[in-house]
Design a protein around this motif. Sequence first.
Motif, PDB file in Angstrom:
ATOM      1  N   HIS A 189       0.832  -1.200   0.000  1.00 30.96           N
ATOM      2  CA  HIS A 189       0.000   0.000   0.000  1.00 30.96           C
ATOM      3  C   HIS A 189       0.873   1.260   0.000  1.00 30.96           C
ATOM      4  O   HIS A 189       0.569   2.241  -0.694  1.00 30.96           O
ATOM      5  CB  HIS A 189      -0.933   0.002   1.210  1.00 30.96           C
ATOM      6  CG  HIS A 189      -1.758   1.235   1.317  1.00 30.96           C
ATOM      7  ND1 HIS A 189      -1.429   2.276   2.165  1.00 30.96           N
ATOM      8  CD2 HIS A 189      -2.880   1.625   0.673  1.00 30.96           C
ATOM      9  CE1 HIS A 189      -2.327   3.230   2.034  1.00 30.96           C
ATOM     10  NE2 HIS A 189      -3.213   2.870   1.141  1.00 30.96           N
ATOM     11  N   GLN A 190       1.934   1.247   0.753  1.00 29.65           N
ATOM     12  CA  GLN A 190       2.838   2.400   0.771  1.00 29.65           C
ATOM     13  C   GLN A 190       3.434   2.643  -0.609  1.00 29.65           C
ATOM     14  O   GLN A 190       3.630   3.793  -1.026  1.00 29.65           O
ATOM     15  CB  GLN A 190       3.958   2.170   1.781  1.00 29.65           C
ATOM     16  CG  GLN A 190       3.510   2.315   3.228  1.00 29.65           C
ATOM     17  CD  GLN A 190       4.686   2.198   4.191  1.00 29.65           C
ATOM     18  OE1 GLN A 190       5.766   1.754   3.815  1.00 29.65           O
ATOM     19  NE2 GLN A 190       4.461   2.593   5.431  1.00 29.65           N
ATOM     20  N   GLN A 191       3.681   1.572  -1.340  1.00 27.28           N
ATOM     21  CA  GLN A 191       4.275   1.692  -2.673  1.00 27.28           C
ATOM     22  C   GLN A 191       3.269   2.192  -3.705  1.00 27.28           C
ATOM     23  O   GLN A 191       3.603   3.025  -4.554  1.00 27.28           O
ATOM     24  CB  GLN A 191       4.826   0.332  -3.118  1.00 27.28           C
ATOM     25  CG  GLN A 191       5.476   0.358  -4.495  1.00 27.28           C
ATOM     26  CD  GLN A 191       5.997  -1.012  -4.908  1.00 27.28           C
ATOM     27  OE1 GLN A 191       5.857  -1.999  -4.181  1.00 27.28           O
ATOM     28  NE2 GLN A 191       6.610  -1.084  -6.077  1.00 27.28           N
ATOM     29  N   HIS A 192       2.019   1.692  -3.637  1.00 28.09           N
ATOM     30  CA  HIS A 192       1.053   1.966  -4.700  1.00 28.09           C
ATOM     31  C   HIS A 192      -0.078   2.905  -4.292  1.00 28.09           C
ATOM     32  O   HIS A 192      -0.828   3.368  -5.155  1.00 28.09           O
ATOM     33  CB  HIS A 192       0.466   0.647  -5.213  1.00 28.09           C
ATOM     34  CG  HIS A 192       1.475  -0.243  -5.860  1.00 28.09           C
ATOM     35  ND1 HIS A 192       1.992   0.009  -7.112  1.00 28.09           N
ATOM     36  CD2 HIS A 192       2.092  -1.370  -5.407  1.00 28.09           C
ATOM     37  CE1 HIS A 192       2.871  -0.942  -7.423  1.00 28.09           C
ATOM     38  NE2 HIS A 192       2.959  -1.781  -6.402  1.00 28.09           N
ATOM     39  N   ALA A 193      -0.228   3.168  -3.007  1.00 29.05           N
ATOM     40  CA  ALA A 193      -1.170   4.167  -2.463  1.00 29.05           C
ATOM     41  C   ALA A 193      -2.634   3.786  -2.589  1.00 29.05           C
ATOM     42  O   ALA A 193      -3.401   3.918  -1.622  1.00 29.05           O
ATOM     43  CB  ALA A 193      -0.938   5.529  -3.094  1.00 29.05           C
ATOM     44  N   ASP A 194      -3.073   3.319  -3.737  1.00 26.85           N
ATOM     45  CA  ASP A 194      -4.478   2.992  -3.979  1.00 26.85           C
ATOM     46  C   ASP A 194      -4.549   1.522  -4.393  1.00 26.85           C
ATOM     47  O   ASP A 194      -4.054   1.152  -5.469  1.00 26.85           O
ATOM     48  CB  ASP A 194      -5.041   3.893  -5.083  1.00 26.85           C
ATOM     49  CG  ASP A 194      -6.553   3.996  -5.034  1.00 26.85           C
ATOM     50  OD1 ASP A 194      -7.183   3.251  -4.262  1.00 26.85           O
ATOM     51  OD2 ASP A 194      -7.117   4.817  -5.788  1.00 26.85           O
ATOM     52  N   PRO A 217      -5.350   6.238  -0.576  1.00 27.45           N
ATOM     53  CA  PRO A 217      -4.083   6.746  -0.038  1.00 27.45           C
ATOM     54  C   PRO A 217      -4.088   6.957   1.472  1.00 27.45           C
ATOM     55  O   PRO A 217      -3.015   6.885   2.103  1.00 27.45           O
ATOM     56  CB  PRO A 217      -3.900   8.076  -0.769  1.00 27.45           C
ATOM     57  CG  PRO A 217      -4.647   7.894  -2.052  1.00 27.45           C
ATOM     58  CD  PRO A 217      -5.831   7.053  -1.716  1.00 27.45           C
ATOM     59  N   ASP A 218      -5.270   7.196   2.074  1.00 24.65           N
ATOM     60  CA  ASP A 218      -5.292   7.420   3.523  1.00 24.65           C
ATOM     61  C   ASP A 218      -5.121   6.130   4.316  1.00 24.65           C
ATOM     62  O   ASP A 218      -4.892   6.162   5.533  1.00 24.65           O
ATOM     63  CB  ASP A 218      -6.586   8.124   3.945  1.00 24.65           C
ATOM     64  CG  ASP A 218      -7.846   7.340   3.574  1.00 24.65           C
ATOM     65  OD1 ASP A 218      -7.726   6.167   3.140  1.00 24.65           O
ATOM     66  OD2 ASP A 218      -8.947   7.899   3.723  1.00 24.65           O
ATOM     67  N   GLY A 219      -5.202   4.975   3.650  1.00 21.68           N
ATOM     68  CA  GLY A 219      -4.997   3.698   4.330  1.00 21.68           C
ATOM     69  C   GLY A 219      -6.058   3.366   5.357  1.00 21.68           C
ATOM     70  O   GLY A 219      -5.854   2.493   6.211  1.00 21.68           O
ATOM     71  N   LEU A 220      -7.212   4.030   5.268  1.00 24.91           N
ATOM     72  CA  LEU A 220      -8.251   3.865   6.275  1.00 24.91           C
ATOM     73  C   LEU A 220      -8.710   2.407   6.372  1.00 24.91           C
ATOM     74  O   LEU A 220      -9.096   1.793   5.386  1.00 24.91           O
ATOM     75  CB  LEU A 220      -9.443   4.768   5.935  1.00 24.91           C
ATOM     76  CG  LEU A 220     -10.544   4.873   6.987  1.00 24.91           C
ATOM     77  CD1 LEU A 220      -9.999   5.523   8.262  1.00 24.91           C
ATOM     78  CD2 LEU A 220     -11.720   5.678   6.429  1.00 24.91           C
ATOM     79  N   ASN A 221      -8.642   1.862   7.566  1.00 26.87           N
ATOM     80  CA  ASN A 221      -9.115   0.508   7.885  1.00 26.87           C
ATOM     81  C   ASN A 221      -8.333  -0.614   7.195  1.00 26.87           C
ATOM     82  O   ASN A 221      -8.800  -1.757   7.147  1.00 26.87           O
ATOM     83  CB  ASN A 221     -10.607   0.342   7.556  1.00 26.87           C
ATOM     84  CG  ASN A 221     -11.489   1.170   8.460  1.00 26.87           C
ATOM     85  OD1 ASN A 221     -11.196   1.349   9.635  1.00 26.87           O
ATOM     86  ND2 ASN A 221     -12.579   1.686   7.906  1.00 26.87           N
ATOM     87  N   LEU A 222      -7.150  -0.312   6.684  1.00 24.50           N
ATOM     88  CA  LEU A 222      -6.392  -1.347   5.977  1.00 24.50           C
ATOM     89  C   LEU A 222      -6.126  -2.554   6.868  1.00 24.50           C
ATOM     90  O   LEU A 222      -6.381  -3.693   6.477  1.00 24.50           O
ATOM     91  CB  LEU A 222      -5.071  -0.773   5.457  1.00 24.50           C
ATOM     92  CG  LEU A 222      -4.131  -1.800   4.782  1.00 24.50           C
ATOM     93  CD1 LEU A 222      -4.805  -2.446   3.588  1.00 24.50           C
ATOM     94  CD2 LEU A 222      -2.822  -1.128   4.355  1.00 24.50           C
ATOM     95  N   ALA A 223      -5.622  -2.325   8.050  1.00 25.73           N
ATOM     96  CA  ALA A 223      -5.306  -3.451   8.938  1.00 25.73           C
ATOM     97  C   ALA A 223      -6.547  -4.251   9.276  1.00 25.73           C
ATOM     98  O   ALA A 223      -6.536  -5.493   9.278  1.00 25.73           O
ATOM     99  CB  ALA A 223      -4.629  -2.937  10.209  1.00 25.73           C
TER     100      ALA A 223
END
Length: 315
Positions: A150-155, A174-180
């Motif tokens: 995600h850090q590499q591709h953002a979306d 890009p905000d990474g919301l709720n990824l984990a």
Amino acid sequence: MDFLFIADPLESFKIYKDTTLAMMRAAQGAGHRLWFCQSCQILWKDNFVVADCQTVAIKPSGTSWYELGEIEQRKLNSFSAVLMRTDPPFDIEYLNTTWMLSAAVRQGAVVMNNPAAIRDHSEKLSITEFPELIPPTLVTRELEAVQAFHQQHADIVVKPLDGMGGMGIFRVGPDGLNLASIVETLGENGARTLMVQRFLPEISQGDKRVLLIDGEVVPFALARIPQGSEIRGNLAAGGKGVAMPLTDSEKRVAERLAPLLNERGLFLVGLDLIGGYVTEINVTSPTCFVEITEQTGFDVAAFWLKALEKRLSLT
């Protein structure tokens, strides 16, 4: 010829668009005899793979669109062809059925798609054989790996390997919301493998289903276009199906893969392409015959039947 269709219960068919029904209508219209059973009715008995099956006649209209005959037990190798049309998920019972069908193939049955080829081609993982044709992709159980991707591709898009119809697909911006939370839930805290891909904005033009039949490419695709704020184009998720001619780039991809997959025993394949990238290779029960036929006039079921009849005449 006698064709055995192994499929889900007939009463569950969406008769206005069901591909298996379109196949049945085409075969019956050409004078072939149709048989039906469910996968649970495949047996190993007296050293043969047999089916508790019934003849099925497709009726032109009325409240009931089919008529079933009495249950008969027949060896699978007594049919001209056995068509495996049971919908995913590809669970242990689906796998058990493919092993039974492989035993039938050893006994001389003609099964399409070939059950060994179905087992060898995970509808999501099989794309990794063609890395130059796919979007940036990660397959993992590890949260840390997903976070780095995600850090590499953002979306990105996160999905389970055994989903169907767009089920369980999540986009993380890009905000990474709720990824984990998404990864932990979908992956059952590391117990299940996930596929993660860079989000393709071309999805707004549709997730295109391209059909390959006996190594030939159907010249029209069905673009499943997301509606509203939805990111999933799958028809089961509310996408709008719009048939359109293949672009030159889509045709090149399809014509490259069609003969290769056909040689492996995959008579009918549904490629999914977004922005020219291959995102899935569907081999269990590809659909979209009816939508393409109704919108373009290209009779996909007739094309399929002609190819099947030709193949059987050569065996």
